[in-house]
Design a protein around this motif. Structure first.
Motif, PDB file in Angstrom:
ATOM      1  N   PHE A   1     -12.272  26.950  -9.426  1.00  0.00           N
ATOM      2  CA  PHE A   1     -13.535  27.734  -8.655  1.00  0.00           C
ATOM      3  C   PHE A   1     -14.056  26.738  -7.825  1.00  0.00           C
ATOM      4  O   PHE A   1     -14.381  26.663  -6.454  1.00  0.00           O
ATOM      5  CB  PHE A   1     -14.325  28.652  -9.127  1.00  0.00           C
ATOM      6  CG  PHE A   1     -15.319  29.384  -8.532  1.00  0.00           C
ATOM      7  CD1 PHE A   1     -15.092  30.537  -8.183  1.00  0.00           C
ATOM      8  CD2 PHE A   1     -16.636  28.943  -7.960  1.00  0.00           C
ATOM      9  CE1 PHE A   1     -16.146  31.448  -7.351  1.00  0.00           C
ATOM     10  CE2 PHE A   1     -17.585  29.464  -7.288  1.00  0.00           C
ATOM     11  CZ  PHE A   1     -17.162  30.820  -6.735  1.00  0.00           C
ATOM     12  N   ALA A   2     -14.848  25.648  -8.522  1.00  0.00           N
ATOM     13  CA  ALA A   2     -15.698  24.559  -7.955  1.00  0.00           C
ATOM     14  C   ALA A   2     -14.961  23.740  -6.862  1.00  0.00           C
ATOM     15  O   ALA A   2     -15.455  23.277  -5.847  1.00  0.00           O
ATOM     16  CB  ALA A   2     -16.088  23.750  -9.160  1.00  0.00           C
ATOM     17  N   GLN A   3     -13.748  23.394  -7.258  1.00  0.00           N
ATOM     18  CA  GLN A   3     -12.690  22.836  -6.394  1.00  0.00           C
ATOM     19  C   GLN A   3     -12.620  23.454  -5.196  1.00  0.00           C
ATOM     20  O   GLN A   3     -12.720  22.866  -4.039  1.00  0.00           O
ATOM     21  CB  GLN A   3     -11.319  22.560  -6.961  1.00  0.00           C
ATOM     22  CG  GLN A   3     -10.286  21.733  -6.087  1.00  0.00           C
ATOM     23  CD  GLN A   3      -9.009  21.486  -6.976  1.00  0.00           C
ATOM     24  OE1 GLN A   3      -8.776  22.302  -7.892  1.00  0.00           O
ATOM     25  NE2 GLN A   3      -8.103  20.967  -6.401  1.00  0.00           N
ATOM     26  N   LEU A   4     -12.161  24.928  -5.223  1.00  0.00           N
ATOM     27  CA  LEU A   4     -12.121  25.506  -3.847  1.00  0.00           C
ATOM     28  C   LEU A   4     -13.442  25.662  -2.972  1.00  0.00           C
ATOM     29  O   LEU A   4     -13.276  25.566  -1.603  1.00  0.00           O
ATOM     30  CB  LEU A   4     -11.585  26.942  -4.340  1.00  0.00           C
ATOM     31  CG  LEU A   4     -10.138  27.132  -4.726  1.00  0.00           C
ATOM     32  CD1 LEU A   4      -9.790  28.488  -5.233  1.00  0.00           C
ATOM     33  CD2 LEU A   4      -9.234  26.797  -3.379  1.00  0.00           C
ATOM     34  N   LEU A   5     -14.585  25.980  -3.519  1.00  0.00           N
ATOM     35  CA  LEU A   5     -15.892  25.977  -3.154  1.00  0.00           C
ATOM     36  C   LEU A   5     -16.270  24.843  -2.288  1.00  0.00           C
ATOM     37  O   LEU A   5     -16.675  24.834  -1.065  1.00  0.00           O
ATOM     38  CB  LEU A   5     -17.054  26.179  -4.105  1.00  0.00           C
ATOM     39  CG  LEU A   5     -18.393  26.416  -3.578  1.00  0.00           C
ATOM     40  CD1 LEU A   5     -18.432  27.205  -2.824  1.00  0.00           C
ATOM     41  CD2 LEU A   5     -19.379  26.365  -4.731  1.00  0.00           C
ATOM     42  N   LEU A   6     -15.885  23.717  -3.123  1.00  0.00           N
ATOM     43  CA  LEU A   6     -16.314  22.489  -2.292  1.00  0.00           C
ATOM     44  C   LEU A   6     -15.432  22.083  -1.155  1.00  0.00           C
ATOM     45  O   LEU A   6     -15.647  21.787  -0.012  1.00  0.00           O
ATOM     46  CB  LEU A   6     -15.914  20.960  -3.140  1.00  0.00           C
ATOM     47  CG  LEU A   6     -17.168  20.875  -4.146  1.00  0.00           C
ATOM     48  CD1 LEU A   6     -16.722  19.768  -5.228  1.00  0.00           C
ATOM     49  CD2 LEU A   6     -18.380  20.439  -3.634  1.00  0.00           C
ATOM     50  N   ALA A   7     -13.964  22.493  -1.165  1.00  0.00           N
ATOM     51  CA  ALA A   7     -13.027  22.451   0.124  1.00  0.00           C
ATOM     52  C   ALA A   7     -13.371  23.452   1.011  1.00  0.00           C
ATOM     53  O   ALA A   7     -13.311  23.050   2.200  1.00  0.00           O
ATOM     54  CB  ALA A   7     -11.643  22.725  -0.579  1.00  0.00           C
ATOM     55  N   PHE A   8     -13.796  24.810   0.857  1.00  0.00           N
ATOM     56  CA  PHE A   8     -14.202  25.709   1.774  1.00  0.00           C
ATOM     57  C   PHE A   8     -15.313  25.563   2.381  1.00  0.00           C
ATOM     58  O   PHE A   8     -15.790  26.077   3.403  1.00  0.00           O
ATOM     59  CB  PHE A   8     -14.100  27.026   1.233  1.00  0.00           C
ATOM     60  CG  PHE A   8     -12.718  27.605   0.871  1.00  0.00           C
ATOM     61  CD1 PHE A   8     -11.600  27.403   1.951  1.00  0.00           C
ATOM     62  CD2 PHE A   8     -12.297  28.156   0.037  1.00  0.00           C
ATOM     63  CE1 PHE A   8     -10.465  27.668   1.897  1.00  0.00           C
ATOM     64  CE2 PHE A   8     -11.042  28.685  -0.271  1.00  0.00           C
ATOM     65  CZ  PHE A   8     -10.071  28.528   0.586  1.00  0.00           C
ATOM     66  N   SER A   9     -16.325  24.555   1.739  1.00  0.00           N
ATOM     67  CA  SER A   9     -17.702  24.221   2.530  1.00  0.00           C
ATOM     68  C   SER A   9     -17.318  23.360   3.712  1.00  0.00           C
ATOM     69  O   SER A   9     -18.301  23.510   4.659  1.00  0.00           O
ATOM     70  CB  SER A   9     -18.442  23.506   1.471  1.00  0.00           C
ATOM     71  OG  SER A   9     -18.033  22.184   1.206  1.00  0.00           O
ATOM     72  N   LYS A  10     -16.234  22.981   3.922  1.00  0.00           N
ATOM     73  CA  LYS A  10     -16.172  22.129   5.214  1.00  0.00           C
ATOM     74  C   LYS A  10     -15.428  23.088   6.220  1.00  0.00           C
ATOM     75  O   LYS A  10     -15.102  22.481   7.310  1.00  0.00           O
ATOM     76  CB  LYS A  10     -15.303  20.856   4.879  1.00  0.00           C
ATOM     77  CG  LYS A  10     -16.112  20.031   3.713  1.00  0.00           C
ATOM     78  CD  LYS A  10     -15.020  18.767   3.559  1.00  0.00           C
ATOM     79  CE  LYS A  10     -15.098  17.745   4.765  1.00  0.00           C
ATOM     80  NZ  LYS A  10     -16.291  17.243   5.162  1.00  0.00           N
ATOM     81  N   VAL A  11     -15.139  24.343   5.907  1.00  0.00           N
ATOM     82  CA  VAL A  11     -14.394  25.198   6.870  1.00  0.00           C
ATOM     83  C   VAL A  11     -15.546  26.029   7.571  1.00  0.00           C
ATOM     84  O   VAL A  11     -16.588  26.781   7.077  1.00  0.00           O
ATOM     85  CB  VAL A  11     -13.356  26.044   6.207  1.00  0.00           C
ATOM     86  CG1 VAL A  11     -12.693  26.957   7.004  1.00  0.00           C
ATOM     87  CG2 VAL A  11     -12.448  25.104   5.271  1.00  0.00           C
ATOM     88  N   LYS A  12     -15.436  26.079   8.949  1.00  0.00           N
ATOM     89  CA  LYS A  12     -16.156  27.147   9.694  1.00  0.00           C
ATOM     90  C   LYS A  12     -15.092  28.241  10.055  1.00  0.00           C
ATOM     91  O   LYS A  12     -14.137  27.949  10.459  1.00  0.00           O
ATOM     92  CB  LYS A  12     -16.557  26.579  10.917  1.00  0.00           C
ATOM     93  CG  LYS A  12     -17.548  25.216  10.710  1.00  0.00           C
ATOM     94  CD  LYS A  12     -18.233  24.731  11.980  1.00  0.00           C
ATOM     95  CE  LYS A  12     -19.346  23.536  11.913  1.00  0.00           C
ATOM     96  NZ  LYS A  12     -19.672  23.031  13.122  1.00  0.00           N
ATOM     97  N   THR A  13     -15.721  29.503   9.872  1.00  0.00           N
ATOM     98  CA  THR A  13     -14.772  30.661  10.282  1.00  0.00           C
ATOM     99  C   THR A  13     -14.487  30.422  11.677  1.00  0.00           C
ATOM    100  O   THR A  13     -13.420  30.957  12.254  1.00  0.00           O
ATOM    101  CB  THR A  13     -15.643  32.149  10.090  1.00  0.00           C
ATOM    102  OG1 THR A  13     -16.791  31.858  10.734  1.00  0.00           O
ATOM    103  CG2 THR A  13     -15.932  32.263   8.700  1.00  0.00           C
TER     104      THR A  13
END
Length: 313
Positions: free
Chosen positions: A53-65
């Protein structure tokens, strides 16, 4: 110190896998650790999905919709993953000839894209934006597919809907909530989002810790089923075939849309930590050998691709 850090970064994969083996050996052979086994098992049940979960959260924090870019190849590859996963699931349910092998193939095909896929894609000269979009889409597919199909592939004492609900409430939040939370933080708590964005690189080290833990579990499953060593060997071969097929299909479909590299990495580079966790949690534990071997195949191929890219430049 810099040399040590550089060594760890360059050899993270083998070091993580070796650590996993040592973890297993320690708990298998050191008597003073035996009383802690039940506690460690309970911690592992929470910690491994927490790290994913933490890994995905950090990765998706750089994604803008606004940056999510949908392409035709996204849906062609999603269709490929869905169809071939359904075929593997059907074979695992109805064929009596080693259903474990079909379960191993199923895990390798339905597993979502690795969060590190965008990094490799960018280094190879591909389009990281289209790959990130596919990562988001395939996480949704996996979050829906796994609770619906796994109770049929590996029946338990529970009825279908009870098993469905148990898997759904663990898998769906694990794959989808990190994206939702990352976007909410982006607009509602900008300081927290900025903190995650600034430390997104830690996802790599979280992945390494999670990999060490699940590799230790994989080694345990292999040893526990040592009388089925031929199944272990066949699962490793099947994962190699799955790796080859997915990279080949991804690159072939991506070539039609001038996005060969991104499409190949999208369907070929897997979140193997999640795959191993799924295998030993919801299927026969020995099937975790398939995604465990997939780690080697995909990283060997990625290393070859990176070498070719450096040589070309």
């Amino acid at each position: 110190m810099n040399r040590i850090i550089s060594f760890i970064k360059n050899w993270t994969l083998p070091l993580a896998m070796l650590t996993g083996v040592l973890i297993y050996l320690a708990f298998a052979h050191l008597d003073f650790l035996q009383p802690t086994k039940p506690l460690v098992h309970e911690i592992d049940k929470i910690l491994t999905p927490g790290l994913i979960f933490a890994q995905l959260l950090l990765a998706f924090s750089k994604v803008k919709t606004s940056e999510l870019h949908f392409c035709k190849w996204h849906f062609e590859l999603l269709g490929f993953q869905l169809v071939i996963s359904l075929l593997c699931a059907t074979a695992a349910i109805y064929f009596n000839w080693h259903p474990l092998l079909f379960q191993g193939a199923l895990i390798c095909f339905i597993c979502p894209t690795a969060t590190a896929g965008a990094v490799i894609t960018a280094k190879l000269g591909g389009n990281a934006v289209t790959l990130i979009t596919y990562t988001f889409l395939v996480n949704i597919l996996t979050a829906v597919f796994v609770p619906l199909v796994f109770p049929l592939v590996n029946p338990s004492d529970l009825d279908f809907w009870s098993a469905f609900w148990i898997i759904l409430k663990k898998v769906f939040p694990l794959l989808i909530f990190p994206f939702i939370i990352a976007q909410l933080l982006r607009y509602c708590w900008k300081s927290a989002h900025a903190f995650l964005n600034a430390h997104a690189g830690f996802a790599f080290y979280i992945w390494a810790v999670a990999l060490a833990m699940v590799m230790g579990k994989t080694v345990k499953n292999i040893v526990d089923d040592s009388e089925q060593i031929h199944i272990v060997f066949l699962l490793a071969i099947i994962s190699l075939v799955c790796c080859f097929v997915q990279y080949a299909i991804g690159k072939k479909i991506g070539s039609k849309y001038n996005d060969r590299i991104s499409a190949g990495q999208a369907v070929g580079q897997k979140n193997t930590v999640f795959a191993i966790w799924m295998a030993y949690t919801y299927l026969q534990p020995i099937t975790s050998v398939a995604p465990g071997a997939y780690v080697l195949w995909q990283n060997t191929f990625n290393s070859y691709q990176l070498w070719k890219a450096r040589k070309k430049r």
